[in-house]
Write an enzyme that holds these catalytic residues in place. Structure first.
Site, PDB file in Angstrom:
ATOM      1  CG  ASP A  23      61.987  45.915  42.820  1.00 43.95           C
ATOM      2  OD1 ASP A  23      61.684  46.197  41.649  1.00 43.95           O
ATOM      3  OD2 ASP A  23      61.864  46.702  43.775  1.00 43.95           O
ATOM      4  CG  ASP A  31      61.050  43.768  37.982  1.00 43.41           C
ATOM      5  OD1 ASP A  31      62.106  43.223  37.605  1.00 43.41           O
ATOM      6  OD2 ASP A  31      61.028  44.820  38.654  1.00 43.41           O
ATOM      7  CG  ASP A 207      46.754  27.019  39.734  1.00 43.29           C
ATOM      8  OD1 ASP A 207      47.681  27.114  40.535  1.00 43.29           O
ATOM      9  OD2 ASP A 207      45.565  27.320  40.009  1.00 43.29           O
ATOM     10  CD  GLU A 272      48.593  23.263  42.546  1.00 38.67           C
ATOM     11  OE1 GLU A 272      47.689  23.774  41.884  1.00 38.67           O
ATOM     12  OE2 GLU A 272      48.865  23.619  43.699  1.00 38.67           O
TER      13      GLU A 272
HETATM   14  C1  NOJ Z   1      47.411  26.620  43.400  1.00 40.40           C
HETATM   15  C2  NOJ Z   1      48.474  27.662  43.446  1.00 40.40           C
HETATM   16  O1  NOJ Z   1      49.725  27.048  43.603  1.00 40.40           O
HETATM   17  C3  NOJ Z   1      48.113  28.600  44.561  1.00 40.40           C
HETATM   18  O2  NOJ Z   1      49.138  29.502  44.862  1.00 40.40           O
HETATM   19  C4  NOJ Z   1      46.846  29.312  44.191  1.00 40.40           C
HETATM   20  O3  NOJ Z   1      46.423  30.118  45.258  1.00 40.40           O
HETATM   21  C5  NOJ Z   1      45.736  28.332  43.831  1.00 40.40           C
HETATM   22  N1  NOJ Z   1      46.177  27.231  43.037  1.00 40.40           N
HETATM   23  C6  NOJ Z   1      44.639  29.023  43.077  1.00 40.40           C
HETATM   24  O4  NOJ Z   1      45.065  29.328  41.778  1.00 40.40           O
END
Ligand code: NOJ
Length: 543
Positions: A23, A31, A207, A272
C-alpha cells in the site's frame, strides 16, 4: 537454444494480488504504485533480488469489489483504489526496464452488475444489450429456470423485478455471466485484449475461461451420487457441471482468443482451467499449438480438499508429475502451480513451512514453467481471520471455513507495525508470525526461505539442464521422490525427502551437491544419499 524458445518457457512467473502486496497511499489496500516500489525486490538484475521474470497481476480494473476485482465494471480502466491508467503504464515501463514481463488477468466469463453493458441489458427486454447476458423466464411456479448452482453458494439465478426474468451468474449475483454465444459480446471482449496489448502487456491469465460456453438450452445438471456439498447453501457442489463447463464448442472460442493474441505476436496465453488432466490437455490445442500456451496445472494443489497434509507423499507427487509431463503434447510446454489467491497457503496445506522448502525445490527444478504466489517465497502460512472479519464472498455465503481471505493477508515486508505493508490498518489482518516471516528479516538470513528461493531461481535461470533438460523420475525408497533432468552434456539429479525425519537412500549415481534446501551443504555423494529431515538436494552427476 534459449533464443528460439518463447520467453515464457524459461520464465519464473510471480503472482501478485494487488490488494495485498504493498500500500503506497496509506489506505490499508495495496496499489499499483506500491508494486512499482517493490519491483527491485522482484528483480534488480542481480542475485540479491528474487529474480522472477514475469508478474501476473490479479485484477486492478474498475470494480465495486464484490469479488475483490473479479467483478469488473470497466475493463478498460484502473480502479481508483489501485491507481490510474498512467500508473499502470508506468508499471509496465518500469517492469520492462528490469526485464520483467507483465501478464494481466482477463475475466471473460462475467462482468460486474455495475458494468454499463449490464445496466443497459437490465433496463428492458428489448434493449440492444439484453442478449449480452443470459436472461430466462421463471418456471411456472416462479422458481429459477434450472437447477444450476452458483460456485459461491445458492442458485445461479437472480430474479429481476423490473423485467420479470432471471439472469444467470456462476459466481455472486454481482457477477452476471456474459452471453458468449452473441458474436457482439465476443468482439467486444476481444477488443479488451487488444486494449491491454496496446498498453504493452505481455500476456493474459484468463479467469475460468472454460466456463464461457454453456449448453444453449441450459438443461438441468445431473446430480453427483452421494455428494454432500459444502454446507446448507451449496447446490453447485452437488452437481456435475456438464452443461456449464468445458461444453462442446468451447475450443472454437479458445482458438479465437488465441488468434487475437497472435495478432500481436509473442504474448502468452495462460488459462485458469480446473479440469482433469486429459480434458485440460485439449486446451493446448487440438493437434497443434493454437489455444493456450499454458493451461494452468493445478494437479499439485487440488487433492479435492485443498487442505490435507496427509497428501504430502512422495509417491503421490511423483505420479501426478509423471502423468502431467507425459501428457503435455509435443507442441506444448508443462507448467506447475503450488498456490494462488483462491486456495489455502502452500505451507499450511502441506503441513508446515519445513515441508514448503522441499516443495519450493520441486517447483523450481521441474520441466515446466513455475508460478509462485506472492508470499510463498517467505514461507507465509494461512492468516487467521476471525469470523467477523471475513471479506471473501465465498466465506460469507458458504461459511467461515471456506473463506479465501486466509491466503490474501498482506505481504509482510518488515517487522514494523502493519508489517511494513501500510501505514494504517490493512484490509485484512497481518499474519501472526509477521515479526519473523517478513522480507526484511529473511533478506538478512542466509538460510531463510527467501534465500532458498533466490538460490533456486538463480540456479534455474543459469542452468539450461534445469530449464530445458528432459525429465525422468526414478524408483527410490523411503518416501523420497527423485528425478533426473538431462541434456546431452549434463545430468542433474534431484532428491527430495518427504519425511519429517532424516532418511538415507541408495541411487546408482555419484555427484556433487549444487544446492541443498538447508543451504548448508555442498559435499559429494557416492551411491548413498543421506538426507536431513525434509531435505532436498540438487546434485550434478559426475558418474
Ligand atoms: C477465479 C478467480 O481466481 C477467483 O478469485 C474468482 O473469485 C473467480 N474466478 C470468479 O472470477
Amino acid at each position: 537454444m534459449t533464443q528460439t524458445r518463447p520467453w515464457w518457457e524459461s520464465a519464473v512467473v510471480y503472482q501478485i494480488y494487488p490488494r495485498s502486496f504493498k500500500d503506497s497511499s496509506g489506505n490499508g489496500v495495496g496499489d499499483l504504485q506500491g508494486i512499482i516500489e517493490k519491483l527491485d525486490y522482484l528483480n534488480d538484475g542481480t542475485p540479491n533480488s528474487l529474480g522472477i521474470d514475469a508478474i501476473w497481476l490479479s485484477p486492478f480494473y474498475e470494480s465495486p469489489m464484490k469479488d475483490f476485482g473479479y467483478d469488473i465494471s470497466d475493463y478498460r480502466n484502473v480502479d481508483p483504489l489501485f491507481g490510474d491508467l498512467a500508473t499502470f503504464d508506468k508499471l509496465v515501463a518500469e517492469a520492462h526496464k528490469r526485464n520483467i514481463k507483465i501478464i494481466v488477468d482477463y475475466v471473460p466469463n462475467h462482468t460486474s452488475d455495475e458494468h454499463k453493458w449490464f445496466t443497459e441489458s437490465k433496463s428492458s427486454k428489448d434493449n440492444p444489450k439484453r442478449d449480452w447476458y443470459i436472461w430466462r423466464d421463471a418456471q411456472a411456479d416462479g422458481s429459477p429456470p434450472n437447477n444450476w448452482g452458483s460456485i459461491f453458494g445458492g442458485s445461479a439465478w437472480e430474479w429481476d423485478d423490473i423485467t420479470q426474468q432471471y439472469y444467470f451468474h456462476q459466481f455472486v449475483p454481482g457477477q452476471p455471466d456474459l452471453n458468449w454465444r452473441n458474436p457482439e459480446v465476443r468482439e467486444a471482449m476481444y477488443d479488451v485484449l487488444r486494449f491491454w496489448m496496446d498498453h504493452g502487456v505481455d500476456g493474459f491469465r484468463m479467469d475460468v475461461v472454460y466456463m464461457v460456453w454453456k449448453h444453449p438450452e441450459m438443461l438441468d445438471q445431473p446430480l453427483i451420487p452421494g455428494a454432500v456439498g459444502r454446507g446448507p447453501n451449496d447446490l453447485y457442489g452437488l452437481q456435475q457441471q456438464i452443461y456449464s463447463q468445458n461444453y462442446d464448442g468451447i475450443h472454437d472460442i479458445m482458438k479465437e482468443l488465441r488468434s487475437t493474441l497472435d495478432e500481436y505476436g509473442d504474448k502468452v496465453m495462460i488459462g485458469e482451467i480446473w479440469l482433469p488432466l486429459l480434458e485440460r490437455m485439449r486446451y493446448y490445442g487440438d493437434g497443434q499449438n493454437d489455444e493456450f500456451h499454458m493451461p494452468f496445472n493445478f494437479d499439485l494443489i487440488d487433492d479435492g480438499t485443498f487442505q490435507n497434509p496427509t497428501s504430502w507423499q512422495a509417491k503421490r507427487f511423483r505420479t501426478l508429475i509423471d502423468q502431467h509431463d507425459a501428457a503435455v503434447p509435443e507442441y506444448g510446454w508443462p507448467n506447475y502451480v503450488l498456490g494462488n489467491h483462491d486456495v489455502p497457503r502452500l505451507a499450511s496445506r502441506i503441513g508446515g513451512v519445513h515441508r514448503a522448502r522441499t516443495a519450493a525445490m520441486m517447483l523450481l527444478t521441474l520441466r515446466g514453467t513455475p508460478t509462485i504466489y506472492m508470499g510463498e517465497e517467505i514461507g507465509m502460512v494461512n492468516g487467521i481471520i476471525p469470523p467477523e472479519k471475513v471479506q471473501d464472498p465465498q466465506g460469507l455465503v458458504l461459511g467461515h471455513e471456506f473463506t479465501r481471505d486466509v491466503c490474501r493477508t498482506p505481504m509482510p515486508w518488515s517487522d514494523d507495525k502493519y508489517a511494513g505493508f501500510s501505514t494504517t490498518e490493512p484490509w485484512l489482518p497481518v499474519n501472526a508470525d509477521y515479526q519473523t516471516a517478513n522480507v526484511a528479516t529473511e533478506q538478512n538470513d542466509a538460510h531463510s526461505m527467501l534465500s532458498l528461493y533466490k538460490a533456486l531461481i538463480n540456479l534455474r535461470k543459469q542452468n539450461a539442464t534445469l530449464l530445458f533438460g528432459s525429465y525422468q523420475s526414478l524408483d527410490s525408497a523411503n518416501n523420497t521422490y527423485c528425478y533426473l533432468r538431462q541434456t546431452d552434456s549434463e545430468s542433474m539429479l534431484i532428491v527430495l525427502n518427504f519425511n519429517d525425519e532424516p532418511t538415507s537412500i541408495n541411487l546408482p549415481y555419484s555427484g556433487d551437491i549444487i544446492l541443498s534446501t538447508t543451504l548448508q551443504r555442498t559435499d559429494a555423494i557416492d551411491q548413498t544419499v543421506e538426507l536431513d529431515s525434509n531435505e532436498g538436494l540438487i546434485i550434478k552427476i559426475t558418474g
